[in-house]
Motif scaffolding. Structure first.
Motif, PDB file in Angstrom:
ATOM      1  N   UNK A   9      -6.814 -12.302 -86.169  1.00 45.89           N
ATOM      2  CA  UNK A   9      -8.135 -12.675 -85.650  1.00 45.89           C
ATOM      3  C   UNK A   9      -9.172 -11.584 -85.916  1.00 45.89           C
ATOM      4  N   UNK A  10      -8.724 -10.340 -85.851  1.00 48.95           N
ATOM      5  CA  UNK A  10      -9.631  -9.224 -86.160  1.00 48.95           C
ATOM      6  C   UNK A  10     -10.100  -9.316 -87.615  1.00 48.95           C
ATOM      7  N   UNK A  11      -9.200  -9.765 -88.479  1.00 49.48           N
ATOM      8  CA  UNK A  11      -9.530  -9.884 -89.909  1.00 49.48           C
ATOM      9  C   UNK A  11     -10.424 -11.091 -90.200  1.00 49.48           C
ATOM     10  N   UNK A  12     -10.661 -11.944 -89.216  1.00 50.38           N
ATOM     11  CA  UNK A  12     -11.343 -13.223 -89.462  1.00 50.38           C
ATOM     12  C   UNK A  12     -12.666 -13.258 -88.695  1.00 50.38           C
ATOM     13  N   UNK A  13     -13.776 -12.874 -89.345  1.00 44.26           N
ATOM     14  CA  UNK A  13     -15.046 -12.765 -88.617  1.00 44.26           C
ATOM     15  C   UNK A  13     -15.446 -14.071 -87.933  1.00 44.26           C
ATOM     16  N   UNK A  14     -15.114 -15.197 -88.528  1.00 42.10           N
ATOM     17  CA  UNK A  14     -15.526 -16.485 -87.973  1.00 42.10           C
ATOM     18  C   UNK A  14     -14.960 -16.763 -86.592  1.00 42.10           C
ATOM     19  N   UNK A  15     -13.839 -16.109 -86.244  1.00 40.97           N
ATOM     20  CA  UNK A  15     -13.224 -16.356 -84.933  1.00 40.97           C
ATOM     21  C   UNK A  15     -14.176 -16.038 -83.786  1.00 40.97           C
ATOM     22  N   UNK A  16     -15.140 -15.161 -84.045  1.00 36.23           N
ATOM     23  CA  UNK A  16     -16.086 -14.812 -82.975  1.00 36.23           C
ATOM     24  C   UNK A  16     -17.124 -15.895 -82.744  1.00 36.23           C
ATOM     25  N   UNK A  17     -17.213 -16.834 -83.664  1.00 31.88           N
ATOM     26  CA  UNK A  17     -18.308 -17.802 -83.585  1.00 31.88           C
ATOM     27  C   UNK A  17     -17.874 -19.232 -83.295  1.00 31.88           C
TER      28      UNK A  17
END
Ligand SMILES: Cc1ncc(COP(=O)(O)O)c(C=O)c1O
Length: 392
Positions: A9-17
């Motif tokens: 999840x840290x590697x996946x910026x989209x998870x924050x949005x």
């Protein structure tokens, strides 16, 4: 190996949005892929496109080695093209059919493939024959075996359909194809990246895949594998100066390797990004990816089945990360829009995408929630809560 969810999840910026359950549409890319694509576009803008391609040659070439490791084949058996459809087309339209020839396929066949069968059979007088499914909903390998005769010129199968979690028994089909010596084309667009794929173990001669789905690569990228022994027998439907060489005024020579299915102008940043995406996927190990994706999807199916008015629609003895369902008194599009308003991404799949299967089951549209390993259990729970709220 197990998946380190926090790192994923840290590697996946989209998870924050967003809560992204549209991985069978296009996955959220990892930062590594995004950085590689942006860096190359930036280099092109600074020093020029041709010059950037030359400087990045090693990264561009890497995609062939990465894809060969992914599919367990040789790098000269890989072509990198615009998408899975074009990859599949280049293989299919290279085959020659005549009146009386038979093409065997399955119920889960994808619209673009079926349209191509219709076009070619209408032109040539060859016939399409759809092998029935067994009681689990996968292609019946027994029925396939019984259908084989000297006039079958192609077995073409969709591994995982666009409209559900079904995983067709690709290797069992491959054994039938091998025994009969019939070319076997596998559409692995929805499966590559969510499970290990070994073309030798499957026994396919040709396989198509896309970059943007479970591989988490850039849009506008696709892969074609063609077995070396098959390459010479397949003359691409179109050629250019990359696929062939103009050696004399009246003569050209087609490349010996699978790049005969490519064309000269290409999306260099995408190619680099696809190589990075494949290496990134290999870093997780595809067995671990499969275990997590299948587990998350089964958990989601169980929770959905417990919701009033929701019917899970996935077929098959083996079911992957694509979860499909219908709800009473709402269309799939209404559900999708309602979820989108809550920053939850799902997609829908309509009968025109997989007409044979959808009509046989009396379905016009299903909602498709497709999980990937970076989705969390908390997201699955939140998704079901929001859906329950939407259906009240
Ligand atoms: C089974 C199947 N094959 C092929 C494709 C086409 O892939 P692409 O859009 O990369 O051409 C899809 C896309 O959804 C698909 O589901």
């Amino acid at each position: 190996m197990t998946i380190d969810l926090e790192r994923a999840r840290r590697d996946t910026p989209g998870c924050e949005h967003v809560l992204h359950l549209n991985n069978a549409g296009a996955s959220l890319p990892p930062r590594q892929v995004l950085d590689a694509v942006i860096a190359h576009l930036d280099l092109e803008a600074r020093i020029g496109g041709y010059e950037a391609a030359e400087r990045a040659q090693a990264a561009v070439e890497r995609v062939y080695d990465a894809a060969a490791s992914l599919l367990r084949c040789a790098r000269d058996e890989i072509a990198v093209v615009e998408n899975a459809t074009r990859a599949w087309d280049m293989a299919f339209y290279s085959l020659r059919f005549e009146r009386g020839d038979r093409i065997l396929t399955g119920m889960a066949e994808y619209a673009s493939n079926y349209i191509a069968y219709l076009q070619v059979t209408q032109r040539t007088g060859a016939a399409i024959e759809v092998v029935p499914s067994d009681e689990t909903g996968q292609i019946s390998v027994e029925a396939l075996r019984r259908s084989i005769d000297g006039r079958v010129k192609l077995i073409a199968l969709t591994h995982v359909p666009t409209n559900g979690g079904l995983v067709n028994p690709a290797a069992a089909v491959g054994r039938v194809a091998r025994e009969a010596g019939i070319p076997y084309l596998l559409d692995a667009c929805q499966s590559v990246g969510q499970m290990p794929i070994d073309v030798a173990a499957i026994g396919c001669d040709m396989l198509s895949a896309t970059g943007r789905k479970y591989l988490r690569g850039p849009r506008g990228t696709g892969l074609l594998y063609v077995r070396r022994a098959m390459l010479e027998r397949l003359e691409p439907p179109f050629l250019d100066l990359h696929a062939a060489t103009w050696v004399a005024r009246d003569r050209f020579e087609i490349r010996a390797d699978a790049r005969r299915f490519e064309n000269w102008e290409t999306y260099y940043a995408g190619k680099i990004g696809l190589g990075v995406a494949i290496d990134y996927a290999l870093g997780w190990e595809l067995c671990a990816v499969r275990e997590r994706v299948y587990g998350l999807a089964e958990g989601l199916r169980a929770r959905l089945s417990a919701l009033p008015g929701v019917t899970v629609r996935d077929l098959g003895a083996e079911r992957c990360g694509i979860v499909t369902f219908t709800v009473a008194r709402k269309t799939g599009t209404e559900v999708q829009k309602g979820l989108a308003a809550r920053a939850i991404n799902v997609s829908t799949s309509s009968s025109s995408g997989t007409r044979l299967d959808m009509e046989a089951r009396g379905l016009a549209q299903v909602v498709r929630a497709s999980v990937h390993y970076y989705n969390s259990e908390e997201e699955i729970g939140r998704f079901c809560d929001e859906l329950r709220g939407l259906l009240r």
